[in-house]
Design an enzyme around this catalytic site. Structure first.
Site, PDB file in Angstrom:
ATOM      1  N   LYS A  13      30.988  53.485 -35.748  1.00  0.00           N
ATOM      2  CA  LYS A  13      31.292  54.840 -35.350  1.00  0.00           C
ATOM      3  C   LYS A  13      29.917  54.817 -34.346  1.00  0.00           C
ATOM      4  O   LYS A  13      30.227  55.158 -33.101  1.00  0.00           O
ATOM      5  CB  LYS A  13      31.062  56.087 -36.312  1.00  0.00           C
ATOM      6  CG  LYS A  13      32.154  55.734 -37.338  1.00  0.00           C
ATOM      7  CD  LYS A  13      31.924  57.256 -37.996  1.00  0.00           C
ATOM      8  CE  LYS A  13      30.625  57.167 -39.136  1.00  0.00           C
ATOM      9  NZ  LYS A  13      30.522  55.904 -39.731  1.00  0.00           N
ATOM     10  N   ARG A  88      32.236  65.584 -41.784  1.00  0.00           N
ATOM     11  CA  ARG A  88      32.167  64.615 -43.160  1.00  0.00           C
ATOM     12  C   ARG A  88      32.728  65.140 -44.428  1.00  0.00           C
ATOM     13  O   ARG A  88      32.949  64.394 -45.477  1.00  0.00           O
ATOM     14  CB  ARG A  88      30.738  64.321 -43.228  1.00  0.00           C
ATOM     15  CG  ARG A  88      30.426  62.791 -43.284  1.00  0.00           C
ATOM     16  CD  ARG A  88      29.103  62.530 -43.460  1.00  0.00           C
ATOM     17  NE  ARG A  88      28.623  61.203 -43.553  1.00  0.00           N
ATOM     18  CZ  ARG A  88      28.132  60.520 -42.631  1.00  0.00           C
ATOM     19  NH1 ARG A  88      27.920  61.042 -41.343  1.00  0.00           N
ATOM     20  NH2 ARG A  88      27.701  59.405 -42.654  1.00  0.00           N
ATOM     21  N   ARG A 123      22.566  45.074 -40.471  1.00  0.00           N
ATOM     22  CA  ARG A 123      22.098  45.761 -39.422  1.00  0.00           C
ATOM     23  C   ARG A 123      20.552  46.057 -39.213  1.00  0.00           C
ATOM     24  O   ARG A 123      19.749  46.293 -40.154  1.00  0.00           O
ATOM     25  CB  ARG A 123      22.905  47.317 -39.622  1.00  0.00           C
ATOM     26  CG  ARG A 123      22.288  48.095 -38.633  1.00  0.00           C
ATOM     27  CD  ARG A 123      23.041  49.430 -38.815  1.00  0.00           C
ATOM     28  NE  ARG A 123      23.005  50.148 -39.783  1.00  0.00           N
ATOM     29  CZ  ARG A 123      23.861  51.103 -40.276  1.00  0.00           C
ATOM     30  NH1 ARG A 123      24.721  51.806 -39.246  1.00  0.00           N
ATOM     31  NH2 ARG A 123      23.810  51.852 -41.343  1.00  0.00           N
ATOM     32  N   ARG A 156      17.458  50.222 -42.037  1.00  0.00           N
ATOM     33  CA  ARG A 156      17.266  51.426 -42.663  1.00  0.00           C
ATOM     34  C   ARG A 156      17.358  51.536 -44.062  1.00  0.00           C
ATOM     35  O   ARG A 156      17.886  50.755 -44.660  1.00  0.00           O
ATOM     36  CB  ARG A 156      18.695  52.425 -42.291  1.00  0.00           C
ATOM     37  CG  ARG A 156      18.820  53.073 -40.799  1.00  0.00           C
ATOM     38  CD  ARG A 156      20.212  53.563 -40.264  1.00  0.00           C
ATOM     39  NE  ARG A 156      21.004  54.117 -41.292  1.00  0.00           N
ATOM     40  CZ  ARG A 156      22.108  54.544 -40.883  1.00  0.00           C
ATOM     41  NH1 ARG A 156      22.464  54.493 -39.559  1.00  0.00           N
ATOM     42  NH2 ARG A 156      22.917  55.203 -41.776  1.00  0.00           N
ATOM     43  N   ARG A 167      26.912  55.198 -50.626  1.00  0.00           N
ATOM     44  CA  ARG A 167      27.812  55.666 -49.460  1.00  0.00           C
ATOM     45  C   ARG A 167      28.916  55.562 -49.461  1.00  0.00           C
ATOM     46  O   ARG A 167      29.878  56.386 -48.945  1.00  0.00           O
ATOM     47  CB  ARG A 167      27.024  55.291 -48.277  1.00  0.00           C
ATOM     48  CG  ARG A 167      25.660  55.902 -48.097  1.00  0.00           C
ATOM     49  CD  ARG A 167      24.755  55.107 -47.150  1.00  0.00           C
ATOM     50  NE  ARG A 167      25.173  54.809 -45.692  1.00  0.00           N
ATOM     51  CZ  ARG A 167      24.790  53.743 -44.947  1.00  0.00           C
ATOM     52  NH1 ARG A 167      23.944  52.973 -45.335  1.00  0.00           N
ATOM     53  NH2 ARG A 167      25.450  53.837 -43.663  1.00  0.00           N
TER      54      ARG A 167
HETATM   55  P1  AP5 Z   1      27.308  51.062 -36.668  1.00  0.00           P
HETATM   56  O1  AP5 Z   1      27.955  51.259 -35.112  1.00  0.00           O
HETATM   57  O2  AP5 Z   1      25.953  51.434 -36.889  1.00  0.00           O
HETATM   58  O3  AP5 Z   1      28.325  51.753 -37.591  1.00  0.00           O
HETATM   59  P2  AP5 Z   1      28.298  53.451 -38.252  1.00  0.00           P
HETATM   60  O4  AP5 Z   1      29.957  53.312 -38.375  1.00  0.00           O
HETATM   61  O5  AP5 Z   1      27.603  54.177 -37.243  1.00  0.00           O
HETATM   62  O6  AP5 Z   1      27.756  53.068 -39.649  1.00  0.00           O
HETATM   63  P3  AP5 Z   1      26.574  54.305 -40.180  1.00  0.00           P
HETATM   64  O7  AP5 Z   1      25.916  53.357 -41.424  1.00  0.00           O
HETATM   65  O8  AP5 Z   1      25.724  54.578 -39.097  1.00  0.00           O
HETATM   66  O9  AP5 Z   1      27.235  55.352 -40.589  1.00  0.00           O
HETATM   67  P4  AP5 Z   1      27.128  56.499 -41.692  1.00  0.00           P
HETATM   68  O10 AP5 Z   1      28.244  57.268 -41.364  1.00  0.00           O
HETATM   69  O11 AP5 Z   1      26.850  55.790 -43.028  1.00  0.00           O
HETATM   70  O12 AP5 Z   1      25.755  56.908 -41.180  1.00  0.00           O
HETATM   71  P5  AP5 Z   1      25.168  58.156 -40.513  1.00  0.00           P
HETATM   72  O13 AP5 Z   1      24.053  57.684 -39.802  1.00  0.00           O
HETATM   73  O14 AP5 Z   1      26.061  58.860 -39.697  1.00  0.00           O
HETATM   74  O15 AP5 Z   1      27.590  49.560 -36.939  1.00  0.00           O
HETATM   75  C1  AP5 Z   1      27.250  48.934 -38.260  1.00  0.00           C
HETATM   76  C2  AP5 Z   1      26.721  47.301 -38.022  1.00  0.00           C
HETATM   77  O16 AP5 Z   1      27.968  46.861 -37.768  1.00  0.00           O
HETATM   78  C3  AP5 Z   1      25.567  47.184 -36.811  1.00  0.00           C
HETATM   79  O17 AP5 Z   1      24.722  46.337 -37.216  1.00  0.00           O
HETATM   80  C4  AP5 Z   1      26.634  46.941 -35.637  1.00  0.00           C
HETATM   81  O18 AP5 Z   1      25.865  46.008 -34.747  1.00  0.00           O
HETATM   82  C5  AP5 Z   1      27.928  46.241 -36.510  1.00  0.00           C
HETATM   83  N1  AP5 Z   1      29.156  46.258 -35.692  1.00  0.00           N
HETATM   84  C6  AP5 Z   1      29.406  47.501 -35.186  1.00  0.00           C
HETATM   85  N2  AP5 Z   1      30.781  47.464 -34.763  1.00  0.00           N
HETATM   86  C7  AP5 Z   1      31.170  45.923 -34.958  1.00  0.00           C
HETATM   87  C8  AP5 Z   1      32.192  45.127 -34.777  1.00  0.00           C
HETATM   88  N3  AP5 Z   1      33.282  45.728 -34.399  1.00  0.00           N
HETATM   89  N4  AP5 Z   1      32.038  44.067 -35.234  1.00  0.00           N
HETATM   90  C9  AP5 Z   1      31.111  43.316 -35.833  1.00  0.00           C
HETATM   91  N5  AP5 Z   1      30.351  44.131 -36.253  1.00  0.00           N
HETATM   92  C10 AP5 Z   1      30.012  45.421 -35.604  1.00  0.00           C
HETATM   93  O19 AP5 Z   1      24.645  59.036 -41.583  1.00  0.00           O
HETATM   94  C11 AP5 Z   1      23.412  58.783 -42.324  1.00  0.00           C
HETATM   95  C12 AP5 Z   1      23.336  59.667 -43.309  1.00  0.00           C
HETATM   96  O20 AP5 Z   1      22.915  61.128 -42.797  1.00  0.00           O
HETATM   97  C13 AP5 Z   1      24.383  60.217 -44.495  1.00  0.00           C
HETATM   98  O21 AP5 Z   1      24.660  59.271 -45.530  1.00  0.00           O
HETATM   99  C14 AP5 Z   1      23.897  61.462 -44.775  1.00  0.00           C
HETATM  100  O22 AP5 Z   1      22.957  61.629 -45.832  1.00  0.00           O
HETATM  101  C15 AP5 Z   1      23.393  62.270 -43.535  1.00  0.00           C
HETATM  102  N6  AP5 Z   1      24.692  62.935 -42.740  1.00  0.00           N
HETATM  103  C16 AP5 Z   1      24.915  62.627 -41.430  1.00  0.00           C
HETATM  104  N7  AP5 Z   1      26.016  63.272 -40.894  1.00  0.00           N
HETATM  105  C17 AP5 Z   1      25.949  64.253 -42.002  1.00  0.00           C
HETATM  106  C18 AP5 Z   1      27.149  65.040 -42.178  1.00  0.00           C
HETATM  107  N8  AP5 Z   1      27.974  65.535 -41.376  1.00  0.00           N
HETATM  108  N9  AP5 Z   1      27.113  65.921 -43.490  1.00  0.00           N
HETATM  109  C19 AP5 Z   1      26.337  65.558 -44.333  1.00  0.00           C
HETATM  110  N10 AP5 Z   1      25.523  64.577 -44.165  1.00  0.00           N
HETATM  111  C20 AP5 Z   1      25.438  63.836 -43.368  1.00  0.00           C
END
Ligand code: AP5
Length: 223
Positions: A13, A88, A123, A156, A167
């Site tokens: 994402k 979410r 990552r 992270r 997660r």
């Molecule tokens: P990346 O693009 O970083 O993936 P992502 O989907 O953004 O993964 P996240 O782990 O950041 O998502 P998340 O939803 O768990 O965390 P968030 O920060 O939102 O890609 C991942 C890896 O793969 C990278 O190394 C990249 O280079 C590689 N990659 C990407 N695309 C690829 C491809 N096509 N092929 C190969 N490799 C690829 O949230 C973190 C925390 O914040 C949550 O756990 C929660 O505690 C809190 N939080 C955030 N939003 C909310 C909410 N709305 N409600 C409640 N809590 C929340």
């Protein structure tokens, strides 16, 4: 152009959001990045959410809904926005709807769990910008350094194995229901302003996933 990106942790994402935000000239609103920047700043919000985030659990709906509503009031959201990581939960999606916050596209990036684990365990992140890298799939020009600033990359805390497993469970229980939520809303109403649902295969390389999204958005827009 008002977009929600849906997908499991590690689906890509953040990676796709940055590309799409640049393509459509709209702000990327990453709730994860907003919370991590509050933690880095040591603000009251950061202190409140750090433990929850490190463990891989969700921050409370009330707090997240207020955070996003405030952000959407800002000037740069007038022409559109890309929500990355919000909503979410069904409660968060309901809050958007109840507030009349318009969404044009819900884009689901689908990736299998084995691939997610591979991606998250490798990552590397540049905290100030949220840019992410992977030594195999998306390597930085210089190992351990951000391509744009040259600053160090970190892993992270919630990418530790236990937190990743947690997660994924949280995703299945609380976020996956949004797939049915948005698919149904697309089907039920024909003329009202409802989001179009797009699903892409996120298991492809980064550029290919982006191409799938752009092709789907342009073909829906042309209809
Ligand atoms: P990346 O693009 O970083 O993936 P992502 O989907 O953004 O993964 P996240 O782990 O950041 O998502 P998340 O939803 O768990 O965390 P968030 O920060 O939102 O890609 C991942 C890896 O793969 C990278 O190394 C990249 O280079 C590689 N990659 C990407 N695309 C690829 C491809 N096509 N092929 C190969 N490799 C690829 O949230 C973190 C925390 O914040 C949550 O756990 C929660 O505690 C809190 N939080 C955030 N939003 C909310 C909410 N709305 N409600 C409640 N809590 C929340």
């Amino acid at each position: 152009m008002r977009i929600i990106l849906l997908g499991s942790p590690g689906a890509g994402k953040g990676t796709q959001s940055k590309l799409l935000a640049a393509h459509f000239h709209i702000p990327q609103i990453s709730t994860g990045d907003m919370l991590r920047s509050a933690i880095r700043a040591g603000s009251p919000l950061g202190l409140q959410v750090k433990k929850v985030m490190d463990a891989g659990s969700l921050v409370t709906d009330d707090l997240m809904i207020q955070l996003v509503k405030d952000r959407l009031q800002q000037h740069d959201c007038a022409q559109g926005y890309l929500l990355d990581g919000f909503p979410r939960t069904v409660a968060q999606a309901d809050a958007l709807q109840q507030d009349g916050i318009a969404i044009d596209y819900v884009i689901e990036i689908a990736v299998n769990e084995a691939e997610v684990v591979k991606r998250l365990s490798g990552r590397w992140t540049h905290p100030p910008s949220g840019r992410t890298y992977h030594p195999v799939f998306n390597p930085p020009h210089h190992a351990g350094k951000d391509d744009v600033t040259g600053e160090p990359l970190i892993q992270r805390p919630d990418d530790q194995e236990d937190a990743v497993r947690h997660r994924l469970n949280v995703y299945h229980q609380q976020t996956e229901p949004l797939i049915a939520y948005y698919k149904t809303s697309t089907r039920q109403t024909e003329k009202e302003q409802v989001p179009q649902y797009i699903r892409v295969d996120g298991g492809q390389p980064v550029a290919e996933v982006q191409q799938q999204i752009l092709t789907a958005v342009h073909s829906v827009a042309a209809d």
